[in-house]
Scaffold this motif. Sequence first.
Motif, PDB file in Angstrom:
ATOM      1  N   PHE A 236       1.443  -1.261  -0.004  1.00  0.00           N
ATOM      2  CA  PHE A 236       0.127   0.035   0.136  1.00  0.00           C
ATOM      3  C   PHE A 236       0.938   0.760  -0.155  1.00  0.00           C
ATOM      4  O   PHE A 236       1.210   2.631  -0.578  1.00  0.00           O
ATOM      5  CB  PHE A 236      -0.714  -0.030   1.421  1.00  0.00           C
ATOM      6  CG  PHE A 236      -1.814   1.097   1.431  1.00  0.00           C
ATOM      7  CD1 PHE A 236      -3.088   1.307   0.373  1.00  0.00           C
ATOM      8  CD2 PHE A 236      -1.598   2.283   2.202  1.00  0.00           C
ATOM      9  CE1 PHE A 236      -3.275   2.535   0.802  1.00  0.00           C
ATOM     10  CE2 PHE A 236      -2.477   3.551   2.098  1.00  0.00           C
ATOM     11  CZ  PHE A 236      -3.641   3.269   1.570  1.00  0.00           C
ATOM     12  N   ILE A 237       1.840   1.454   0.533  1.00  0.00           N
ATOM     13  CA  ILE A 237       3.022   2.462   0.751  1.00  0.00           C
ATOM     14  C   ILE A 237       3.508   2.661  -0.238  1.00  0.00           C
ATOM     15  O   ILE A 237       3.827   4.367  -0.980  1.00  0.00           O
ATOM     16  CB  ILE A 237       3.714   2.688   2.058  1.00  0.00           C
ATOM     17  CG1 ILE A 237       2.434   2.281   3.308  1.00  0.00           C
ATOM     18  CG2 ILE A 237       4.728   3.891   2.848  1.00  0.00           C
ATOM     19  CD1 ILE A 237       2.686   2.388   5.323  1.00  0.00           C
ATOM     20  N   ASP A 238       4.600   1.675  -0.086  1.00  0.00           N
ATOM     21  CA  ASP A 238       5.950   1.807  -1.209  1.00  0.00           C
ATOM     22  C   ASP A 238       5.199   1.898  -3.226  1.00  0.00           C
ATOM     23  O   ASP A 238       6.024   1.700  -3.844  1.00  0.00           O
ATOM     24  CB  ASP A 238       6.472   0.713  -0.816  1.00  0.00           C
ATOM     25  CG  ASP A 238       7.351   1.554  -0.401  1.00  0.00           C
ATOM     26  OD1 ASP A 238       8.189   2.470  -0.308  1.00  0.00           O
ATOM     27  OD2 ASP A 238       8.480   0.045   0.858  1.00  0.00           O
ATOM     28  N   ILE A 239       3.697   0.995  -3.295  1.00  0.00           N
ATOM     29  CA  ILE A 239       2.990   1.385  -4.473  1.00  0.00           C
ATOM     30  C   ILE A 239       2.013   2.420  -4.493  1.00  0.00           C
ATOM     31  O   ILE A 239       2.215   3.056  -5.595  1.00  0.00           O
ATOM     32  CB  ILE A 239       3.143  -0.377  -4.975  1.00  0.00           C
ATOM     33  CG1 ILE A 239       4.160  -1.309  -5.243  1.00  0.00           C
ATOM     34  CG2 ILE A 239       2.257  -0.554  -6.369  1.00  0.00           C
ATOM     35  CD1 ILE A 239       3.979  -3.096  -5.329  1.00  0.00           C
ATOM     36  N   LYS A 240       1.315   1.331  -4.423  1.00  0.00           N
ATOM     37  CA  LYS A 240       0.111   2.555  -4.432  1.00  0.00           C
ATOM     38  C   LYS A 240       0.518   3.974  -3.616  1.00  0.00           C
ATOM     39  O   LYS A 240       0.065   4.443  -4.680  1.00  0.00           O
ATOM     40  CB  LYS A 240      -1.545   2.204  -3.728  1.00  0.00           C
ATOM     41  CG  LYS A 240      -2.812   2.805  -3.739  1.00  0.00           C
ATOM     42  CD  LYS A 240      -4.089   1.451  -3.232  1.00  0.00           C
ATOM     43  CE  LYS A 240      -5.317   2.367  -3.309  1.00  0.00           C
ATOM     44  NZ  LYS A 240      -6.041   1.906  -2.847  1.00  0.00           N
ATOM     45  N   CYS A 241       0.856   4.002  -2.444  1.00  0.00           N
ATOM     46  CA  CYS A 241       0.916   5.362  -2.083  1.00  0.00           C
ATOM     47  C   CYS A 241       2.071   6.062  -3.310  1.00  0.00           C
ATOM     48  O   CYS A 241       1.652   7.782  -3.473  1.00  0.00           O
ATOM     49  CB  CYS A 241       0.902   5.820  -0.384  1.00  0.00           C
ATOM     50  SG  CYS A 241      -0.134   5.401   0.425  1.00  0.00           S
ATOM     51  N   ARG A 242       2.941   5.355  -3.774  1.00  0.00           N
ATOM     52  CA  ARG A 242       3.999   6.698  -4.396  1.00  0.00           C
ATOM     53  C   ARG A 242       2.950   6.873  -5.679  1.00  0.00           C
ATOM     54  O   ARG A 242       3.629   7.860  -6.047  1.00  0.00           O
ATOM     55  CB  ARG A 242       4.608   5.359  -4.560  1.00  0.00           C
ATOM     56  CG  ARG A 242       5.699   5.890  -5.370  1.00  0.00           C
ATOM     57  CD  ARG A 242       7.428   4.891  -5.956  1.00  0.00           C
ATOM     58  NE  ARG A 242       7.280   4.339  -4.161  1.00  0.00           N
ATOM     59  CZ  ARG A 242       8.721   4.316  -3.950  1.00  0.00           C
ATOM     60  NH1 ARG A 242       9.662   5.668  -4.035  1.00  0.00           N
ATOM     61  NH2 ARG A 242       9.120   3.421  -2.666  1.00  0.00           N
ATOM     62  N   ILE A 243       2.030   5.750  -5.870  1.00  0.00           N
ATOM     63  CA  ILE A 243       1.677   6.383  -7.702  1.00  0.00           C
ATOM     64  C   ILE A 243       0.190   7.125  -7.263  1.00  0.00           C
ATOM     65  O   ILE A 243       0.177   7.514  -8.158  1.00  0.00           O
ATOM     66  CB  ILE A 243       1.008   4.993  -8.310  1.00  0.00           C
ATOM     67  CG1 ILE A 243       2.248   3.804  -8.182  1.00  0.00           C
ATOM     68  CG2 ILE A 243       0.595   5.633  -9.077  1.00  0.00           C
ATOM     69  CD1 ILE A 243       3.532   4.656  -8.857  1.00  0.00           C
ATOM     70  N   SER A 244      -0.495   7.084  -6.531  1.00  0.00           N
ATOM     71  CA  SER A 244      -1.382   7.880  -5.891  1.00  0.00           C
ATOM     72  C   SER A 244      -1.560   8.705  -5.708  1.00  0.00           C
ATOM     73  O   SER A 244      -2.279   9.723  -5.570  1.00  0.00           O
ATOM     74  CB  SER A 244      -2.955   6.948  -5.517  1.00  0.00           C
ATOM     75  OG  SER A 244      -2.281   7.306  -4.021  1.00  0.00           O
ATOM     76  N   GLY A 245      -0.586   9.191  -4.716  1.00  0.00           N
ATOM     77  CA  GLY A 245       0.005  10.509  -4.326  1.00  0.00           C
ATOM     78  C   GLY A 245      -0.878  10.283  -2.478  1.00  0.00           C
ATOM     79  O   GLY A 245      -0.806  11.345  -1.519  1.00  0.00           O
TER      80      GLY A 245
END
Length: 159
Positions: free
Chosen positions: A17-26
């Motif tokens: 969630f943090i390293d992939i989704k948050c990185r991409i989505s902001g």
Amino acid sequence: MVVTEAGFGADLGAEKFIDIKCRISGLRPDAVVLVATVRALKYQGGVAVAELERENLAALQAGFVNLERHLRNVREVFGLPCVVAINHRSSDTAAEIAQLQGQVAALGAQAVVARHWAEGGAGAEDLARAVMALLAQPATPMRMAYADGDSLWEKVRQV
């Protein structure tokens, strides 16, 4: 405020969630609720499934290393405030709950018993108050486990 469920374990759900989704989505979470059960920690501490309903403080201690690692990842790697929700089961003893809360407190965090499965919303009020207390503190910037420009091997090593 947005609440999301990121999946099982700070090594799987939260990391992705943090390293992939948050990185991409902001997206930037302000707090984390790390869910644990006494039963799972005793199992991770070596107790056979047939014995999980019995009090076993030594196994709880042994299995705590798993929760400790998840808590440290959330707080130290990702830089996020965290509360541990003890998803209460009827077989949990007062001694087991007290030990688990003490172990979490020794790491500088809070563990709150959540009884929502048995008591509905009223059983989650203490957890909600603990999360709101985290959110009332000054926000800390979330960190990623690795930088975008790191090599594949460096990213794997960091995770």
